[in-house]
Design an enzyme around this catalytic site. Sequence first.
Site, mmCIF file in Angstrom:
data_model
loop_
_atom_site.group_PDB
_atom_site.id
_atom_site.type_symbol
_atom_site.label_atom_id
_atom_site.label_comp_id
_atom_site.label_asym_id
_atom_site.label_seq_id
_atom_site.Cartn_x
_atom_site.Cartn_y
_atom_site.Cartn_z
ATOM 1 N N GLU A 91 -40.257 6.100 34.989
ATOM 2 C CA GLU A 91 -38.878 6.183 35.478
ATOM 3 C C GLU A 91 -38.704 7.222 36.581
ATOM 4 O O GLU A 91 -38.035 6.991 37.577
ATOM 5 C CB GLU A 91 -37.921 6.503 34.323
ATOM 6 C CG GLU A 91 -37.656 5.349 33.391
ATOM 7 C CD GLU A 91 -36.606 5.686 32.348
ATOM 8 O OE1 GLU A 91 -35.570 6.254 32.726
ATOM 9 O OE2 GLU A 91 -36.828 5.388 31.167
ATOM 10 N N ASP B 80 -39.271 5.731 29.659
ATOM 11 C CA ASP B 80 -38.971 6.718 28.610
ATOM 12 C C ASP B 80 -38.954 6.089 27.221
ATOM 13 O O ASP B 80 -38.582 4.917 27.052
ATOM 14 C CB ASP B 80 -37.622 7.389 28.888
ATOM 15 C CG ASP B 80 -37.704 8.379 30.038
ATOM 16 O OD1 ASP B 80 -38.824 8.696 30.466
ATOM 17 O OD2 ASP B 80 -36.648 8.835 30.505
ATOM 18 N N TYR C 152 -40.079 15.112 24.615
ATOM 19 C CA TYR C 152 -38.907 14.366 25.077
ATOM 20 C C TYR C 152 -37.630 15.026 24.584
ATOM 21 O O TYR C 152 -37.512 15.382 23.401
ATOM 22 C CB TYR C 152 -38.980 12.926 24.594
ATOM 23 C CG TYR C 152 -38.034 11.994 25.300
ATOM 24 C CD1 TYR C 152 -38.034 11.899 26.683
ATOM 25 C CD2 TYR C 152 -37.139 11.206 24.587
ATOM 26 C CE1 TYR C 152 -37.164 11.048 27.344
ATOM 27 C CE2 TYR C 152 -36.270 10.341 25.235
ATOM 28 C CZ TYR C 152 -36.289 10.273 26.618
ATOM 29 O OH TYR C 152 -35.427 9.431 27.264
#
Length: 703
Positions: free
Chosen positions: A7, A83, A296
């Site tokens: 991304e 993601d 994350y």
Amino acid sequence: MKLVIVESPTKCTTIKRYLGDDYDVVASLGHIRDLATSGKGGLGVDIENNFEPRYVVNKDKTHVVYQLTEAAKKADEVILATDPDREGEAIAWHLAKVLGLDIKTVKRLEFHEITRSSISEAMKNPRTIDLNLVESQETRRIVDRIIGFKLSTLLYKKMRSRSAGRVQSATLKMIDDHDKEIAEFIPEEFWLVSVKIKVDRRNVELTFLDYKNSGKDVKNGELANEILSQIPDKLTVFDVKKTIRIKESKEPFTTSTLQQEAFAKLKFKTSKTQLIAQKLYEGIEVGGEHMGLITYMRTDSTRLSPTFVERATNFIKEKYGEEYIGHQKQTRQVELMQDAHEAIRPSSNHRTPESVRQYLTNEQYALYRLIYNRTLASLMKPKKEEVLTITLGGNDVTFTFECARTIFKGYEAILGSSDEKGTLNIFPDIQVGDEFKIFSKNVEQKFTQPPAHYSEAKIVKLMEEVGIGRPSTYASTIETLRSRKYVNDSAGILTVTEQGSRTAHVLNKYFPEIVNTKYTAKMEEQLDNVQSGSNSRLEVLSNFYYPFAKEVEHANELMYKDQDEPTGKKCPICGGDLVYKQGKNGQFIGCSNYPTCKYIEKEPKKDIIYTGELCPDCGKPLVKRNKPYSKSTFVACSGYPTCHYIKPVEVKVTYTEKDYVKSCPKCGGHLIKKTKGKSSFLGCTNYPKCHYIETLSRKRRKN
């Protein structure tokens, strides 16, 4: 050559370095497609055809899609590495659709930290696109589009409110209800009884405990003064109690708790916290290598991987000793927690905050240190204190105070001391029967205070507790309320505006379910059920849409339209009243008989101000003009639009030898320290003829 699509472009260099020369890594820059705004109601959804969505490539992503398509044609294989969440899964699916990849076989990488080991593990164990997760995201998007478009259109038509949404409106209602509670708060009187004594030459303020078994609450001045008159000059110790107090460390961070702690400790707004965390996740240049420093940052789980726990435990043993090794906290269950990811933690426990400080900005360092310390502390033994509680008094008046001393630091070895306010950090030798002379006593009238206005961090906590929104939407929801001018923001403290309160009131009147947190949380649960496969997409959309459409129709008939404010002037065309109206570019004056009469009063032309100069391009006079929607001016040609000349703004800056840092290697001029925004650098004094710049060393940045 194999093509890997991520991304964010900041990940590309790092991941390519880990994968090697046989791979090319490119970025989609987030979503490449979204629902169209065509069709019935502009929804981009065919309601009659099982809510079939119609997707179009975003205008700003046309060139990105072209580049990805060309790269995919040349590649032997395309691998999707977006993601690891619901939005990322949807982006992977859209990429596969647009690039003509086989949805059932295209490889999908899932990793939660950008490290060599994590990327290698993901490459060894690729999976396919999770279609249930994609359907869940699609269902969420359709629901939000229907609510957003239909409610926003209705509210703008009736009361000029700019938008409404499923999560946004429920959050606005929470803030509005709380502000009303504050406005309606009735203060209650109470009195403080203040007494001070000396313990080992230190002033100690005692806590009032009781008077004649009436309790510690003093509600009026008569009782307060009676207590004051009864307090003797010396207080006698009645009881000395020694106990052990255990203080456990907190769990690792979730998105919500990180935003709360960053606001409390660092005064960061939620959006700022997420931006910095995103950068730490995607990677920082450390010692010549680009690497991700944290896992994350969008998660609602407090879980840590067994591999990290093992590594961290060994690190704690090496640095602090085996006696500091604690246990992993049990995963905290919150409403609708998905537990899809780990908690937010450092990607390496050996990469301490101090070891990477020189590569980080002050804000990045502060947030990384917060995450690092919290994670390791969660795996350490609790702090152990010995507490001495002393009860003393005389003439039926009783007081107390505490002394405490740390007998084992535990997790505070990494966090530092956090001694509680009101606790005496000495351990005196006090026995029953000891007397202490009072050197100060007083009573003071007080009134209860209303609850504090919600901070951004508090709103995030409430959203998590009641189960509305997701870690990825907390910050954006608050930003939407702010941009729509539904709330005011003063240093992260949110208060509802008049328009926000009116909007919440109208929504609660005509759409009580939409602003009900339980309804919104239930919708989140249904979306999670679509993800797990226990609910169908069509069932969720049908159950939502048809009752909602009837409510919109009903509200449209019953809701009164706000009356425009009259100006006191008449329309020169039809004689109707001229009123103030609100348009997309702000307020203007128009006819009240619109759309029959479309007269709009134009602002009177301002006098032209000539500068006395001539245009170097066409020879016409130069004039001063106002910038659109701004008070600032500029000088331009009076022949516009035939001539587009604008006079450059000359900024004269004088430098002295004290400003010179060193010679410019490009033109022989001088390099001086310059600032642009929040960044500092070395630039040439011969700019704009010479564009040479240098980044500043950390030492020079501070000077």
